[in-house]
Design a protein around this motif. Sequence first.
Motif, PDB file in Angstrom:
ATOM      1  N   GLY A  25      -3.681   5.754   6.862  1.00  0.00           N
ATOM      2  CA  GLY A  25      -5.161   6.780   6.966  1.00  0.00           C
ATOM      3  C   GLY A  25      -5.886   6.389   5.739  1.00  0.00           C
ATOM      4  N   ASP A  26      -5.429   6.010   4.532  1.00  0.00           N
ATOM      5  CA  ASP A  26      -6.222   5.504   3.617  1.00  0.00           C
ATOM      6  C   ASP A  26      -7.119   4.318   4.079  1.00  0.00           C
ATOM      7  N   LEU A  27      -6.436   3.194   4.755  1.00  0.00           N
ATOM      8  CA  LEU A  27      -7.210   1.989   5.279  1.00  0.00           C
ATOM      9  C   LEU A  27      -8.166   2.412   6.074  1.00  0.00           C
TER      10      LEU A  27
ATOM     11  N   LEU B 254     -14.195   3.104   7.430  1.00  0.00           N
ATOM     12  CA  LEU B 254     -15.284   3.855   8.213  1.00  0.00           C
ATOM     13  C   LEU B 254     -16.022   4.052   7.108  1.00  0.00           C
ATOM     14  N   GLU B 255     -15.630   4.331   5.845  1.00  0.00           N
ATOM     15  CA  GLU B 255     -16.515   4.581   4.756  1.00  0.00           C
ATOM     16  C   GLU B 255     -17.693   3.464   4.385  1.00  0.00           C
TER      17      GLU B 255
ATOM     18  N   GLN C  41       6.495   8.528   5.241  1.00  0.00           N
ATOM     19  CA  GLN C  41       5.265   9.362   5.141  1.00  0.00           C
ATOM     20  C   GLN C  41       4.422   8.390   4.165  1.00  0.00           C
ATOM     21  N   ARG C  42       4.683   7.606   3.255  1.00  0.00           N
ATOM     22  CA  ARG C  42       3.804   6.795   2.498  1.00  0.00           C
ATOM     23  C   ARG C  42       3.218   5.814   3.351  1.00  0.00           C
TER      24      ARG C  42
ATOM     25  N   ALA D  87       0.804  -1.313   0.110  1.00  0.00           N
ATOM     26  CA  ALA D  87      -0.050   0.051  -0.041  1.00  0.00           C
ATOM     27  C   ALA D  87       0.957   1.496  -0.094  1.00  0.00           C
ATOM     28  N   SER D  88       2.077   1.279   0.426  1.00  0.00           N
ATOM     29  CA  SER D  88       2.781   2.397   0.520  1.00  0.00           C
ATOM     30  C   SER D  88       3.879   2.368  -0.611  1.00  0.00           C
ATOM     31  N   ALA D  89       3.751   1.789  -1.749  1.00  0.00           N
ATOM     32  CA  ALA D  89       4.678   1.966  -2.759  1.00  0.00           C
ATOM     33  C   ALA D  89       4.441   3.296  -3.327  1.00  0.00           C
TER      34      ALA D  89
END
Length: 468
Positions: A228-230, A235-236, A221-222, A207-209
Amino acid sequence: MFDTEVLARLEAMLDALADLPVASASDAQTCETLRRLAHAADRLAGLQAVWLDQMQERAAYEAEGASSTAGWARRELRWDVRQSRAAIAAGRTLRVLPAVGAAHRAGEIRRAHVDAFTVALKKADREVVEAAEDVMLDVARVCEPGELTAQLTMLVEVAHPEDLDRAYVAGMDKHDLTIARCGEGYHVNGFLDAVNGTRLRTWLTAASAPRGTEDDRTPAQRRVDAVGDLAAAALEHGLPSDRGVRPQVNVMVDAAWLAGLPGAEPPVLTGWGPVGPGLFDYLACGADRTDVLVAGVTSSTTPQADILNVGRTHRLATYKQRQAVLARQGGVCANPACGGTHLELHHVAWWDRDGGRTDLDNLAGLCPRCHQLVHAGKLWVVADGQRGFVFSRRKGARILEIEDHHRVQRQRLSARLRGLREMRGAPVAPPAPPPAREPVRARRCSRPRPDPLSRIESHLDRLLRLRT
């Protein structure tokens, strides 16, 4: 007879060396002096260990009113307890493993290599380490201390696989995860066991590529953005209500281990390391399984797992082919000089230029940097005809083959370990010391040398003989 004048002359030579005009040395002389100073410092560190071991054995510290060797070293040498104990243990290792002691006295291995042998002696039976001493010394002569530590660790794991399960249980007892408000954000701290940690690392790696060539974020940072995206997606779309989604975690198992053959290497949880039979059973109980047929290792310059070819004629490799390449290379870039883990599949015989096929024999996993170097003509890779690959690089006007010392030595160790389980039940005579080898640095330094260094080295040789 013990000649104390040797020490006095050595100190005089050190004074002469300290008086040399450093600024007047050429670049070549600076490089050569640094190499030889490091060589001498390593030999002196070994001498300290030998003499501290003698002080420990004879309780010589009592002659100066100290209660222990560590206490004497703290008072007289200004060493802390950890440093003293490490030196004493190293001295015992040099005494217990004669071949290691001879290699250190000859300047072939460093003190850090001796420390790696010391740790192995603490964790494994002495006869196990002695049985593989000659192979491990070859590793120490050509590899850095970290690689020797890794191979000695594998030796311990093969000899005591039950310790792997005990470590896993101990890790479960340390479960902890906290998130607390801190300044402008949150501070995350915790400890994950092998399974959960590997799951998180596997997901984070994917996920951080980097997202394109314009992505200038740091790896840290990635990773934060990926977490955060996960959280935002969960939540969505709602949290999962069942346990139907299984993590994409790989466990590589040698067929010899499944067959119960003695000395076989334990299963490896990708991204974590070797696991014991108990944890393997747990992972295999609720996991999807992809069988990869392995027939030992290739006999090429860069040994790899010899995996059955499941290639197709399509340009893009299939999922199973990619899994096979990862298993063959241990998830690491195929270039011996690299350790990258973000891999891209490269057609060794190029698809468009050479008409290369999308078969395992023609697919090498390369990190993006090495892949770019190949296409830029700065790194070359060709098939060796034995289901392996040979890498080359340019040095001036010459093309030099890149030797894979690490994998070659690991294969030698694997061959040696196959009989260790059978040997554990019976006494094992220590192997004969390896034949004397000319130190690499001695060949390099055969030309005339600066006088102070040469004289210091001759005094070191005499010091090494004092104890006997």
